[in-house]
Design an enzyme around this catalytic site. Structure first.
Site, PDB file in Angstrom:
ATOM      1  N   VAL A 113       0.790  -1.167  -0.013  1.00 36.69           N
ATOM      2  CA  VAL A 113      -0.163   0.128  -0.248  1.00 36.69           C
ATOM      3  C   VAL A 113       0.967   1.197   0.054  1.00 36.69           C
ATOM      4  O   VAL A 113       1.900   1.273   0.652  1.00 36.69           O
ATOM      5  CB  VAL A 113      -0.896   0.066   1.363  1.00 36.69           C
ATOM      6  N   GLY A 121      -6.797   2.186   6.962  1.00 36.86           N
ATOM      7  CA  GLY A 121      -7.627   0.986   6.904  1.00 36.86           C
ATOM      8  C   GLY A 121      -7.532   0.551   5.343  1.00 36.86           C
ATOM      9  O   GLY A 121      -8.308  -0.525   5.220  1.00 36.86           O
ATOM     10  N   GLY A 123      -4.939  -0.924   3.712  1.00 38.07           N
ATOM     11  CA  GLY A 123      -4.290  -2.273   3.533  1.00 38.07           C
ATOM     12  C   GLY A 123      -5.414  -3.255   4.130  1.00 38.07           C
ATOM     13  O   GLY A 123      -5.529  -4.289   3.290  1.00 38.07           O
ATOM     14  N   LYS A 124      -6.171  -3.064   4.994  1.00 37.57           N
ATOM     15  CA  LYS A 124      -7.087  -3.970   5.327  1.00 37.57           C
ATOM     16  C   LYS A 124      -8.009  -4.292   4.403  1.00 37.57           C
ATOM     17  O   LYS A 124      -8.545  -5.452   4.208  1.00 37.57           O
ATOM     18  CB  LYS A 124      -7.840  -3.392   6.889  1.00 37.57           C
ATOM     19  N   ASP A 147       6.382 -10.292   7.027  1.00 32.87           N
ATOM     20  CA  ASP A 147       7.708  -9.783   7.346  1.00 32.87           C
ATOM     21  C   ASP A 147       7.203  -9.424   9.119  1.00 32.87           C
ATOM     22  O   ASP A 147       5.973  -9.407   9.322  1.00 32.87           O
ATOM     23  CB  ASP A 147       7.948  -8.601   6.795  1.00 32.87           C
ATOM     24  N   TYR A 154      -1.731  -9.079  10.379  1.00 37.16           N
ATOM     25  CA  TYR A 154      -2.336 -10.178   9.467  1.00 37.16           C
ATOM     26  C   TYR A 154      -3.104 -10.835  10.382  1.00 37.16           C
ATOM     27  O   TYR A 154      -4.234 -11.500  10.246  1.00 37.16           O
ATOM     28  CB  TYR A 154      -1.277 -10.993   8.779  1.00 37.16           C
TER      29      TYR A 154
END
Lengths: 174, 174
Positions: A113, A121, A123-124, A147, A154
């Site tokens: 992103v 939010g 990325g979510k 990572d 995650y």
């Protein structure tokens, strides 16, 4: 061009995508001036490789040969991109892809992103889009290699690390 | 049929494979009566699904719909099988497959060696065969998810768990 074609020619996925994206966007920025922008998602593979490279540069990834990036995109099971749309303009602000056997397993790679759009939010939202697409293909096991600094991210998305002691392992040619 | 075709019609890979397999076999069993047997490897996808199911049953795996197994094999980047050949007969004694983007990453799944043939270095021979094939395709990053009891086995093969803190993560549909 390919992008717009997909966007307008697959109404079922597009309408769901647009509204979900818009919800996510307004919910997370709370910025009235952003009302004219929309965030949209696409599974179109016809992505400008230079635009993708620029996005990956922005997060500090090592450059990779575009020939190989092209091949990887062609042979990924799912290619997901996230765009900021403002009037007639669109800007690539997120990307992810997944390899798969089309039956049991999928593995997500290259989640990115743009820094200007992190912490909102998105990325979510991108990962939700990816998971929705994979689930719709009856994939029963979605994996990734995280990572250290994104393991918690995650986890909040429902990913488990080392379930039942299963270890992610890497082998590099020598 | 497809198996024999591959075996005899691709002399370059076959000769290397046969000798490597034979070396591995004689090196590991030390059994003079086994001299009439050979262990051979193949990347042929035309595997009898019932024979594969029998192999997976033998190691106690849960049964999976053959329709999905077929699809997974079709969409795997690499399908590797290991056979005991005795005269005109062949028996499937090992299997592994890998998904891949054909460029950067490959992920190995479903590695299995029949219990009758375990402890003879054949799992190692099968993995060496898989890695050789992946390396020949210029894949730079080979990954897998190892059950706890085989983590050490993969370590001896040069796999690293959680390199630089990278965590293997799983998501299951709910």
């Amino acid at each position: 061009m390919g992008f717009w074609k997909t966007w307008f020619s697959t109404p079922e996925s597009v309408s769901a995508t647009k509204s979900a994206a818009f919800e996510e966007h307004t919910a997370s920025t709370g910025d009235p001036s952003a009302n004219s922008d929309r965030i949209v998602f696409s599974t179109e593979r016809d992505i400008d490789l230079y635009e993708l490279e620029e996005l990956c540069d922005a997060v500090g990834w090592s450059r990779r040969p575009l020939r190989k990036v092209k091949k990887a995109i062609e042979h990924s099971f799912l290619v997901a991109s996230m765009w900021q749309v403002r009037g007639n303009q669109r800007r690539l602000i997120g990307f992810a892809r997944a390899t798969s056997d089309h039956a049991f397993n999928a593995t997500i790679w290259d989640v990115v992103v743009h820094p200007d759009f992190q912490g909102k939010g998105l990325g979510k939202a991108l990962m939700k889009y990816v998971l929705k697409k994979l689930r719709s293909e009856e994939i029963s096991n979605v994996t990734l290699f995280a990572d250290p600094h994104v393991v918690d991210f995650y986890r909040t998305m429902g990913f488990m690390s080392d379930p039942e002691g299963i270890k992610g392992m890497f082998w590099y040619p020598h």
